[in-house]
Scaffold this active site. Structure first.
Site, PDB file in Angstrom:
ATOM      1  N   ASP A 104      -5.112   0.100   6.205  1.00 30.53           N
ATOM      2  CA  ASP A 104      -4.037  -0.716   5.638  1.00 30.53           C
ATOM      3  C   ASP A 104      -2.678  -0.370   6.250  1.00 30.53           C
ATOM      4  O   ASP A 104      -2.474   0.726   6.762  1.00 30.53           O
ATOM      5  CB  ASP A 104      -3.917  -0.460   4.123  1.00 30.53           C
ATOM      6  CG  ASP A 104      -5.091  -1.010   3.334  1.00 30.53           C
ATOM      7  OD1 ASP A 104      -6.123  -1.340   3.949  1.00 30.53           O
ATOM      8  OD2 ASP A 104      -4.978  -1.087   2.101  1.00 30.53           O
ATOM      9  N   ASP A 105      -1.759  -1.340   6.117  1.00 36.33           N
ATOM     10  CA  ASP A 105      -0.312  -1.157   6.308  1.00 36.33           C
ATOM     11  C   ASP A 105       0.172  -1.190   7.751  1.00 36.33           C
ATOM     12  O   ASP A 105       1.350  -0.988   7.996  1.00 36.33           O
ATOM     13  CB  ASP A 105       0.206   0.133   5.638  1.00 36.33           C
ATOM     14  CG  ASP A 105       0.159   0.071   4.120  1.00 36.33           C
ATOM     15  OD1 ASP A 105      -0.418  -0.905   3.589  1.00 36.33           O
ATOM     16  OD2 ASP A 105       0.680   0.984   3.464  1.00 36.33           O
ATOM     17  N   HIS A 129      -2.562  -8.405   4.388  1.00 35.95           N
ATOM     18  CA  HIS A 129      -2.107  -7.410   3.408  1.00 35.95           C
ATOM     19  C   HIS A 129      -0.706  -7.798   2.902  1.00 35.95           C
ATOM     20  O   HIS A 129       0.064  -6.927   2.526  1.00 35.95           O
ATOM     21  CB  HIS A 129      -2.117  -6.021   4.048  1.00 35.95           C
ATOM     22  CG  HIS A 129      -2.080  -4.865   3.092  1.00 35.95           C
ATOM     23  ND1 HIS A 129      -2.854  -4.801   1.953  1.00 35.95           N
ATOM     24  CD2 HIS A 129      -1.356  -3.716   3.103  1.00 35.95           C
ATOM     25  CE1 HIS A 129      -2.601  -3.658   1.319  1.00 35.95           C
ATOM     26  NE2 HIS A 129      -1.692  -2.992   1.984  1.00 35.95           N
ATOM     27  N   HIS A 131       4.418  -6.538   1.133  1.00 34.81           N
ATOM     28  CA  HIS A 131       3.755  -5.477   0.377  1.00 34.81           C
ATOM     29  C   HIS A 131       4.266  -5.270  -1.055  1.00 34.81           C
ATOM     30  O   HIS A 131       4.487  -4.134  -1.488  1.00 34.81           O
ATOM     31  CB  HIS A 131       3.883  -4.155   1.166  1.00 34.81           C
ATOM     32  CG  HIS A 131       2.788  -3.157   0.895  1.00 34.81           C
ATOM     33  ND1 HIS A 131       2.895  -2.191  -0.092  1.00 34.81           N
ATOM     34  CD2 HIS A 131       1.581  -2.958   1.476  1.00 34.81           C
ATOM     35  CE1 HIS A 131       1.797  -1.444  -0.081  1.00 34.81           C
ATOM     36  NE2 HIS A 131       0.979  -1.885   0.854  1.00 34.81           N
ATOM     37  N   TYR A 157      -1.569  -1.893  -3.119  1.00 37.22           N
ATOM     38  CA  TYR A 157      -1.869  -1.043  -4.289  1.00 37.22           C
ATOM     39  C   TYR A 157      -3.151  -1.500  -5.012  1.00 37.22           C
ATOM     40  O   TYR A 157      -3.403  -1.086  -6.138  1.00 37.22           O
ATOM     41  CB  TYR A 157      -0.705  -1.036  -5.296  1.00 37.22           C
ATOM     42  CG  TYR A 157       0.656  -0.915  -4.662  1.00 37.22           C
ATOM     43  CD1 TYR A 157       1.125   0.316  -4.204  1.00 37.22           C
ATOM     44  CD2 TYR A 157       1.471  -2.035  -4.504  1.00 37.22           C
ATOM     45  CE1 TYR A 157       2.371   0.419  -3.593  1.00 37.22           C
ATOM     46  CE2 TYR A 157       2.722  -1.938  -3.889  1.00 37.22           C
ATOM     47  CZ  TYR A 157       3.165  -0.716  -3.435  1.00 37.22           C
ATOM     48  OH  TYR A 157       4.398  -0.616  -2.839  1.00 37.22           O
ATOM     49  N   HIS A 182      -5.150   4.522   5.612  1.00 34.86           N
ATOM     50  CA  HIS A 182      -3.918   3.896   6.124  1.00 34.86           C
ATOM     51  C   HIS A 182      -3.615   4.273   7.566  1.00 34.86           C
ATOM     52  O   HIS A 182      -3.807   5.422   7.956  1.00 34.86           O
ATOM     53  CB  HIS A 182      -2.735   4.316   5.252  1.00 34.86           C
ATOM     54  CG  HIS A 182      -2.778   3.764   3.866  1.00 34.86           C
ATOM     55  ND1 HIS A 182      -3.513   4.345   2.869  1.00 34.86           N
ATOM     56  CD2 HIS A 182      -2.187   2.666   3.315  1.00 34.86           C
ATOM     57  CE1 HIS A 182      -3.385   3.629   1.756  1.00 34.86           C
ATOM     58  NE2 HIS A 182      -2.584   2.605   1.994  1.00 34.86           N
TER      59      HIS A 182
END
Ligand SMILES: *[C@@H]1O[C@H](CO)[C@@H](O)[C@H](O)[C@H]1NC(C)=O
Ligand SMILES: *[C@@H]1O[C@H](CO)[C@@H](O)[C@H](O)[C@H]1NC(C)=O
Ligand SMILES: *[C@@H]1O[C@H](CO)[C@@H](O)[C@H](O)[C@H]1NC(C)=O
Ligand SMILES: [Zn+2]
Length: 376
Positions: free
Chosen positions: A149-150, A199, A203, A241, A303
């Site tokens: 992620d991210d 995603h 965020h 999250y 991540h």
């Protein structure tokens, strides 16, 4: 002499950039074998194939490309009319549950007004571990789901190089704004044939967002991925999250056809840089999971956020292999019948695209879509 000595390396580096770029521009969808299922709602929202739809797609990373997208939280009054119309139609058809928007004043787990149980059938919040219908939390027995992620961010480079060396392709759940800010890293992921998934744009806790904000957060991320990959429409998303509920998941599914992938284990690697967890604690959890039962398969939240979180995966990789896990991207393991991470891929349904299938351009407001608020 001095002048040309200085300029030559510059000239050469410009040449190699142009070279890399034209190579990438050739990576089109192999039309006509790629297509949307005709009856899918997302059909109307994004165009089929650059070059076939009469649109000019600016090169990834150029100012023309950047200017098409919001550079902060999207202004909902400036999203394409096709998206807000699709939302209005879904709301009128009773397809989007009319439940309260949550609040998260301290940027912690969102809460709902009294009388609305986050774990009940009305809300079913994934923050509270309520699993929505069709959501993917577990892998098939024996599989290790590869996903990060991210990104894309500067630390992604080391991860992508490591994965390429080991012939692994993950699913990257990407933040739209970071694609805008790290376009070369994004192109490396695309060139390495990672699965690109959504995603959101900036965020947020998605259950704190209004219906329109949810649409804009998902829509812009899908738009930049579509425009920058030769027309691919992502099929999967992961809420920041892990925060989703019946309202948010209905919007993602009804408007954009997005399937949701959460996780069944969490390393908390995102907190390595903020005195949260430690490499030792991650090593202990990873060892426990990787040497434990093979049922269900593992989908571990990881991540590409910092050098430390990338290192935690690199350290664990040999242990994944030694323990005999079958490694697949989480998008691949989500549907064994159709392992594609994209909606417009072979196997989605019903025959090739013909000239008559090409949609008329939908009205778009893409030139000044920038909100004045700052990025998160
Ligand atoms: C982490 O802890 C150290 C030592 O207690 C402290 O100096 C540092 O400011 C902390 N960093 C963060 C991001 O909280
Ligand atoms: C844990 O650390 C040990 C010692 O450095 C290393 O050999 C092992 O591969 C690590 N395991 C994981 C799951 O990171
Ligand atoms: C998996 O993909 C097939 C073929 O596209 C589709 O018919 C099926 O509904 C999908 N399964 C799930 C669980 O989404
Ligand atoms: Zn995230």
């Amino acid at each position: 002499m001095l002048f040309s000595t200085l300029l030559l390396p510059l000239f050469l580096s410009l040449l190699s950039v142009a070279d890399a770029h034209s190579h990438r521009l050739n990576k089109r969808l192999p039309s006509p074998s790629w297509h949307h299922a005709r009856d899918h709602p997302v059909h109307a929202l994004f165009r089929r194939d650059p070059g076939d739809d009469g649109q000019d797609y600016p090169d990834v990373g150029t100012p023309e490309w950047s200017s098409k997208y919001p550079n902060g939280p999207p202004d909902v009054t400036k999203m394409p009319a096709g998206w807000s119309n699709a939302l209005k139609a879904a709301v009128s058809a009773g397809k989007i549950p009319n439940i309260p928007v949550s609040s998260s004043p301290g940027n912690v787990n969102p809460t709902y007004p009294a009388g609305h149980d986050p774990n009940g059938p009305e809300i079913c919040s994934s923050t509270y571990k309520c699993r929505g219908q069709g959501e993917i939390w577990d892998g098939p027995d024996g599989t290790f789901g590869l996903g990060f992620d991210d990104g894309p961010l500067p630390p992604s480079g080391r991860l992508y190089d490591f994965l390429r060396e080991h012939n692994e392709t993950p699913t990257d759940f990407m933040i739209g704004l970071y694609i805008l800010q790290n376009s070369q890293m994004f192109l490396q992921a695309v060139d390495d044939e990672h699965d690109i998934a959504v995603h959101t744009w900036t965020h947020p806790y998605m259950t704190t967002q209004t219906n329109e904000q949810v649409v804009a957060q998902l829509g812009w991320t899908m738009q930049i991925i579509h425009d920058s990959t030769g027309g691919r429409i992502p099929k999967y998303w992961r809420p920041p999250y892990g925060d989703s509920d019946n309202r948010v998941r209905a919007i993602a599914k009804e408007i954009f056809g997005l399937e949701c992938i959460i996780w069944n284990q969490d390393t908390e690697d995102w907190s390595l840089t903020t005195n949260g967890t430690t490499p030792q604690a991650i090593n202990a959890s990873m060892t426990h999971w990787l040497t434990g039962p093979k049922s269900p398969g593992l989908i571990i939240l990881e991540h590409e956020l910092s050098d430390q979180s990338v290192q935690a995966f690199i350290d664990a990789y040999p242990v994944i292999v030694q323990n005999g896990w079958k490694i697949e991207s989480v998008a691949q393991l989500a549907n064994a019948t159709n392992p594609s991470a994209y909606r417009n891929a072979p196997g989605t349904g019903d025959g090739p695209v013909t000239a008559g299938d090409i949609l008329a351009p939908t009205p778009q407001t893409t030139t000044s879509a920038t909100s004045s608020s700052s990025a998160t």
